[in-house]
Scaffold this motif. Structure first.
Motif, PDB file in Angstrom:
ATOM      1  N   SER A 124    -105.462  -3.169 -50.494  1.00 14.89           N
ATOM      2  CA  SER A 124    -105.698  -3.919 -51.734  1.00 14.89           C
ATOM      3  C   SER A 124    -106.792  -3.251 -52.566  1.00 14.89           C
ATOM      4  N   ILE A 125    -107.842  -2.789 -51.875  1.00 14.21           N
ATOM      5  CA  ILE A 125    -108.943  -2.140 -52.596  1.00 14.21           C
ATOM      6  C   ILE A 125    -108.466  -0.835 -53.223  1.00 14.21           C
ATOM      7  N   ALA A 126    -107.767  -0.013 -52.417  1.00 12.39           N
ATOM      8  CA  ALA A 126    -107.288   1.281 -52.914  1.00 12.39           C
ATOM      9  C   ALA A 126    -106.347   1.084 -54.099  1.00 12.39           C
ATOM     10  N   SER A 127    -105.427   0.111 -53.981  1.00 12.75           N
ATOM     11  CA  SER A 127    -104.472  -0.129 -55.070  1.00 12.75           C
ATOM     12  C   SER A 127    -105.192  -0.564 -56.339  1.00 12.75           C
ATOM     13  N   SER A 128    -106.163  -1.467 -56.194  1.00 12.73           N
ATOM     14  CA  SER A 128    -106.913  -1.916 -57.371  1.00 12.73           C
ATOM     15  C   SER A 128    -107.633  -0.754 -58.031  1.00 12.73           C
ATOM     16  N   LEU A 129    -108.230   0.115 -57.210  1.00 10.27           N
ATOM     17  CA  LEU A 129    -108.963   1.251 -57.770  1.00 10.27           C
ATOM     18  C   LEU A 129    -108.014   2.207 -58.494  1.00 10.27           C
ATOM     19  N   VAL A 130    -106.854   2.446 -57.893  1.00 13.76           N
ATOM     20  CA  VAL A 130    -105.874   3.323 -58.542  1.00 13.76           C
ATOM     21  C   VAL A 130    -105.449   2.732 -59.882  1.00 13.76           C
ATOM     22  N   GLU A 131    -105.217   1.416 -59.869  1.00 14.94           N
ATOM     23  CA  GLU A 131    -104.838   0.760 -61.119  1.00 14.94           C
ATOM     24  C   GLU A 131    -105.918   0.900 -62.180  1.00 14.94           C
ATOM     25  N   LEU A 132    -107.156   0.723 -61.760  1.00 13.95           N
ATOM     26  CA  LEU A 132    -108.260   0.828 -62.712  1.00 13.95           C
ATOM     27  C   LEU A 132    -108.382   2.243 -63.257  1.00 13.95           C
ATOM     28  N   VAL A 133    -108.155   3.217 -62.393  1.00 13.03           N
ATOM     29  CA  VAL A 133    -108.220   4.608 -62.837  1.00 13.03           C
ATOM     30  C   VAL A 133    -107.073   4.916 -63.788  1.00 13.03           C
ATOM     31  N   SER A 134    -105.844   4.523 -63.399  1.00 11.18           N
ATOM     32  CA  SER A 134    -104.690   4.846 -64.247  1.00 11.18           C
ATOM     33  C   SER A 134    -104.712   4.049 -65.533  1.00 11.18           C
ATOM     34  N   GLY A 135    -105.327   2.865 -65.488  1.00 11.46           N
ATOM     35  CA  GLY A 135    -105.448   2.056 -66.692  1.00 11.46           C
ATOM     36  C   GLY A 135    -106.042   2.856 -67.825  1.00 11.46           C
ATOM     37  N   GLU A 136    -106.924   3.768 -67.483  1.00 16.10           N
ATOM     38  CA  GLU A 136    -107.550   4.595 -68.520  1.00 16.10           C
ATOM     39  C   GLU A 136    -106.592   5.629 -69.051  1.00 16.10           C
ATOM     40  N   ARG A 137    -105.744   6.096 -68.131  1.00 17.92           N
ATOM     41  CA  ARG A 137    -104.824   7.166 -68.516  1.00 17.92           C
ATOM     42  C   ARG A 137    -103.770   6.620 -69.477  1.00 17.92           C
ATOM     43  N   ALA A 138    -103.121   5.554 -69.104  1.00 19.74           N
ATOM     44  CA  ALA A 138    -102.080   4.985 -69.964  1.00 19.74           C
ATOM     45  C   ALA A 138    -102.332   3.492 -70.094  1.00 19.74           C
ATOM     46  N   GLN A 139    -103.003   3.105 -71.151  1.00 21.35           N
ATOM     47  CA  GLN A 139    -103.334   1.693 -71.359  1.00 21.35           C
ATOM     48  C   GLN A 139    -102.096   0.811 -71.224  1.00 21.35           C
ATOM     49  N   GLY A 140    -102.209  -0.178 -70.391  1.00 27.77           N
ATOM     50  CA  GLY A 140    -101.143  -1.173 -70.299  1.00 27.77           C
ATOM     51  C   GLY A 140     -99.866  -0.681 -69.651  1.00 27.77           C
ATOM     52  N   ALA A 141     -99.918   0.470 -69.004  1.00 31.01           N
ATOM     53  CA  ALA A 141     -98.699   0.970 -68.375  1.00 31.01           C
ATOM     54  C   ALA A 141     -98.292   0.057 -67.228  1.00 31.01           C
ATOM     55  N   THR A 142     -99.287  -0.508 -66.538  1.00 32.40           N
ATOM     56  CA  THR A 142     -98.964  -1.337 -65.391  1.00 32.40           C
ATOM     57  C   THR A 142     -98.611  -2.764 -65.805  1.00 32.40           C
ATOM     58  N   LEU A 143     -99.008  -3.147 -67.001  1.00 26.81           N
ATOM     59  CA  LEU A 143     -98.799  -4.529 -67.378  1.00 26.81           C
ATOM     60  C   LEU A 143     -98.663  -4.648 -68.892  1.00 26.81           C
ATOM     61  N   ILE A 144     -97.636  -5.383 -69.298  1.00 29.48           N
ATOM     62  CA  ILE A 144     -97.525  -5.652 -70.722  1.00 29.48           C
ATOM     63  C   ILE A 144     -98.175  -7.004 -70.970  1.00 29.48           C
ATOM     64  N   PRO A 145     -99.192  -7.053 -71.832  1.00 28.00           N
ATOM     65  CA  PRO A 145     -99.816  -8.348 -72.102  1.00 28.00           C
ATOM     66  C   PRO A 145     -98.764  -9.317 -72.638  1.00 28.00           C
ATOM     67  N   GLY A 146     -98.900 -10.580 -72.280  1.00 35.18           N
ATOM     68  CA  GLY A 146     -97.925 -11.553 -72.749  1.00 35.18           C
ATOM     69  C   GLY A 146     -96.727 -11.673 -71.843  1.00 35.18           C
ATOM     70  N   SER A 147     -96.807 -11.088 -70.659  1.00 30.74           N
ATOM     71  CA  SER A 147     -95.653 -11.201 -69.779  1.00 30.74           C
ATOM     72  C   SER A 147     -95.779 -12.396 -68.844  1.00 30.74           C
ATOM     73  N   VAL A 148     -94.668 -12.715 -68.197  1.00 29.13           N
ATOM     74  CA  VAL A 148     -94.680 -13.721 -67.140  1.00 29.13           C
ATOM     75  C   VAL A 148     -94.683 -12.949 -65.826  1.00 29.13           C
ATOM     76  N   LEU A 149     -95.745 -13.140 -65.064  1.00 31.25           N
ATOM     77  CA  LEU A 149     -95.929 -12.342 -63.882  1.00 31.25           C
ATOM     78  C   LEU A 149     -95.409 -13.041 -62.634  1.00 31.25           C
ATOM     79  N   VAL A 150     -94.614 -12.344 -61.840  1.00 35.59           N
ATOM     80  CA  VAL A 150     -94.079 -12.929 -60.623  1.00 35.59           C
ATOM     81  C   VAL A 150     -94.564 -12.106 -59.434  1.00 35.59           C
ATOM     82  N   ALA A 151     -95.053 -12.766 -58.406  1.00 34.72           N
ATOM     83  CA  ALA A 151     -95.535 -12.058 -57.223  1.00 34.72           C
ATOM     84  C   ALA A 151     -95.228 -12.885 -55.986  1.00 34.72           C
ATOM     85  N   ASP A 152     -95.243 -12.211 -54.841  1.00 37.16           N
ATOM     86  CA  ASP A 152     -95.049 -12.933 -53.591  1.00 37.16           C
ATOM     87  C   ASP A 152     -96.278 -13.789 -53.341  1.00 37.16           C
TER      88      ASP A 152
END
Lengths: 91, 576
Positions: free
Chosen positions: B129-157
């Motif tokens: 969980s920590i590694a994934s969060s860090l990767v997301e934070l790092v990539s967030g800089e590379r491509a803003q919003g690539a992992t998430l489109i604001p205004g979406s409906v998020l589904v998770a287990d």
């Protein structure tokens, strides 16, 4: 440099909570602190390395401390290992 | 179009395109030949990601109970160590920061697994969980919003609280998880951030994954998730959402006003909260005080809280609300809130050792330390009130009063049991039936009706049994009659009556409870404005003479609800 050998007495050794407490305390000091078990050594301020040492109850570990606050660091770390952590087992 | 039934964990309506979260392993998407173009840039990214991650942990600490802080500390140490070593990886092997994080994660996860020690509470999944969060934070800089489109409906287990907080900050329109609880940390975070959150146990994530990008409606008022809805339905819901938002805006204007009916009958609107952070949020919601502070979160660790912890919490609460009342309920342990240090093996925990019964049985371990801390703070401030849970016998009040008397004497408090503002919860039919005798003890200054338990005991319906949920309703005439008896008796003895169960937060219950004559409603912080707005549109005398008399003569909860709805629409009261 100060070197001391300590027998780990608490139930969970340096895993989980005790490891966190150990690393948190070590990080409070400026000195370079190394913890060794058997032939392998780890930076005492690095939780991943400390966890990977796999220190269990009954293991003998060596603390090597080098720096301005080495005496205080050694005093507090041995107190943690010999008094604080074993006493928490009883709670 | 497909509709799933779910349990609302944070109220509201959300419309957006579906994104599945955490189902695809972000670490596996990192190309194995990812190189650093500029090593110092990668290093800077890593350190920024780390400091952002630490910000999340710090915010989580403000939301989560102290019992969970140790784990957060461990996360912080692990993230520190992980990033330090990732920086080394970037320097020595020239890989990009994502791949560096992944390499360090893989090295230690293997070690964690191989060590075979069952004692490692920090499991490999935590590290992931920590590694994934860090990767997301790092990539967030590379491509803003690539992992998430604001205004979406998020589904998770299932979500980690830290992910929930992260998503809330990025701005999502709705949240759906397959697992989770209405009272979980994630639910609290969703409510604090005004995100509709629905728990849908029957959802199939493989199915949803194929619908990624398609529209979905989260109706966390009626408890429905609609995937791939028709355009007509989207339009209808958009209109509903607009109404909902308008009413919420309107309600905001009422939040800081005194709630008074058209015929000048004032009702206190208090808040229910479960920790100090929630109390802080509540203190800015416009409520007239705390009607129920649940201290149970302090008791969920391996031992009861220290007296310092209790003193600290009580002090902060008293300070937060100054001259407004703060009602602290003595720990309500047992039944659905078991604690590890008290072993209860019971056939029927809801009819077992719980509430004040348990407190008296374990008086030395739990009740006395609690009362000692309470009294030493309460005797120095003027806004704390004490409330006893699950009272079912008159002697329980006498016994607690006697303990208060003795502790007070020792602490040098004059007339302790008279000076303590003591109240009881009415959750058992027994307490309701015996309210006159309870009031005659002269110790009881106020009562608060806990409708969740009262409903389950009056109807003999287990409120945790999903198969019985259709029988469980606070609007059942039998429950209304029990509340009426309680209020009438309390009024005769000059005892104040409040309602602190979920019922008080329901808009349709307001005309009934005000009509029955309650003095205060203790509600969830987000609905303070809505409840005050509703009160201000009502006329107490008319409710009492017309509506309530009629409702008490009905047979079914559905009839009660439809009568109330009709009444409110006649009065042109907007409802959610």
């Amino acid at each position: 440099m100060k070197i001391v050998e300590v027998k780990v007495m608490n139930k969970h050794g340096l895993h989980a909570r005790p490891a966190v407490k150990f690393v948190q305390l070590a990080s409070n000091f400026k000195s370079k602190i190394t913890v060794c078990k058997g032939g392998s050594c780890a930076d005492a301020k690095n939780i991943l390395k400390v966890l990977s040492l796999g220190v269990d109850c009954g293991d003998n570990i060596t603390l090597k401390v080098e720096g301005d606050d080495e005496e205080e660091a050694l005093k507090q770390l041995t107190h943690l290992l010999q008094v604080v952590l074993p006493s928490e087992d009883r709670e | 179009m497909k509709t799933y039934r779910g349990v609302p964990a944070s109220e509201g309506i959300g419309i957006g395109s579906i994104r599945v979260y955490g189902y695809i392993d972000i670490l596996s998407t990192i190309p194995s030949d990812c190189k650093a173009k500029d090593k110092s840039l990668e290093e800077a990214k890593l350190s920024r990601a780390l400091s952002k991650y630490k910000d999340y942990l710090a915010s989580l600490k403000r939301v989560l109970p102290p019992t969970d802080w140790e784990l957060l500390d461990a996360y912080e140490l692990m993230a520190d160590a992980l990033v330090n070593e990732a920086v080394e990886e970037v320097r020595s092997r020239g890989v990009c920061s994502e791949l560096a994080i992944k390499a360090v994660y893989e090295k230690y996860s293997k070690m964690f697994r191989e060590s075979g020690s069952e004692l490692i509470a920090l499991r490999e999944s935590d590290l992931k969980s920590i590694a994934s969060s860090l990767v997301e934070l790092v990539s967030g800089e590379r491509a803003q919003g690539a992992t998430l489109i604001p205004g979406s409906v998020l589904v998770a287990d299932e979500l980690y609280p830290i992910d929930a907080l992260k998503l809330a900050r990025q701005g999502i329109n709705g949240l759906v998880t397959r697992r989770g609880g209405v009272t979980s940390h994630v639910a609290v975070i969703a409510r604090n951030n005004d995100i509709p959150y629905l728990i849908v146990p029957s959802i199939n994530l493989d199915e949803i994954l194929e619908l990624e990008g398609k529209q979905a409606i989260v109706d966390s008022i009626e408890g429905k998730l609609i995937v791939n809805p028709s355009n007509d339905l989207i339009e209808a819901y958009s209109a509903r959402l607009k109404c909902y938002k308008r009413l919420k805006e309107k309600a905001k204007r009422y939040a800081f006003l005194r709630a008074t009916t058209i015929d000048h009958y004032s009702v206190d609107v208090l808040c229910n909260v479960g920790n100090v952070e929630e109390a802080r949020i509540a203190s800015t919601s416009g409520c007239d005080g705390i009607g129920l502070f649940r201290v149970e979160f302090l008791y969920m660790g391996n031992k009861p809280p220290s007296s310092d912890t209790l003193l600290n919490v009580f002090h902060r609460l008293a300070e937060l609300f100054k001259d407004k009342p703060v009602t602290i309920r003595a720990p309500d342990l047992g039944a659905d809130k078991p604690v590890p240090y008290i072993k209860l093996e019971e056939q029927n925990p809801f009819l077992g050792l719980r509430g004040v019964r348990l407190l008296l049985e374990y008086r030395d371990e739990i009740l006395k330390p609690f009362l000692e801390a309470y009294l030493s703070v309460a005797s120095r401030v003027n806004n704390l009130r004490l409330m006893l849970p699950m009272v079912s016998r008159v002697r329980e009040v006498y016994e607690v009063a006697e303990i208060i008397e003795r502790i007070g004497e020792r602490l040098g408090v004059k007339d302790p049991s008279q000076r303590v503002s003591l109240g009881i919860m009415v959750e058992t039919p027994a307490a309701s039936m015996m309210l006159d005798k309870l009031a005659e003890t002269s110790y009881v200054e106020f009562v608060s009706i806990g409708t969740n338990d009262l409903t389950q005991y009056v109807l003999a319906v287990d409120r945790t049994n999903a198969r019985l949920s259709k029988f469980y309703s606070e609007f059942d005439p039998s429950v209304l009659r029990t509340i009426k008896i309680t209020v009438d008796q309390a009024k005769r003895y000059g005892v104040e009556v409040e309602v602190c169960g979920e019922m008080a937060s329901k808009q349709y219950a307001v005309p009934i409870l005000v009509g029955l004559g309650v003095d205060g409603l203790s509600v969830n912080p987000p609905v303070v404005g809505l409840i005050k707005y509703t009160i201000s549109k009502l006329e107490a005398k008319e409710l009492k003479n017309r509506l309530v008399t009629r409702l008490l003569n009905l047979s079914e909860s559905e009839e009660v609800l439809s009568e109330v709805k009709k009444y409110m629409s006649e009065k042109e009261i907007e409802t959610i």
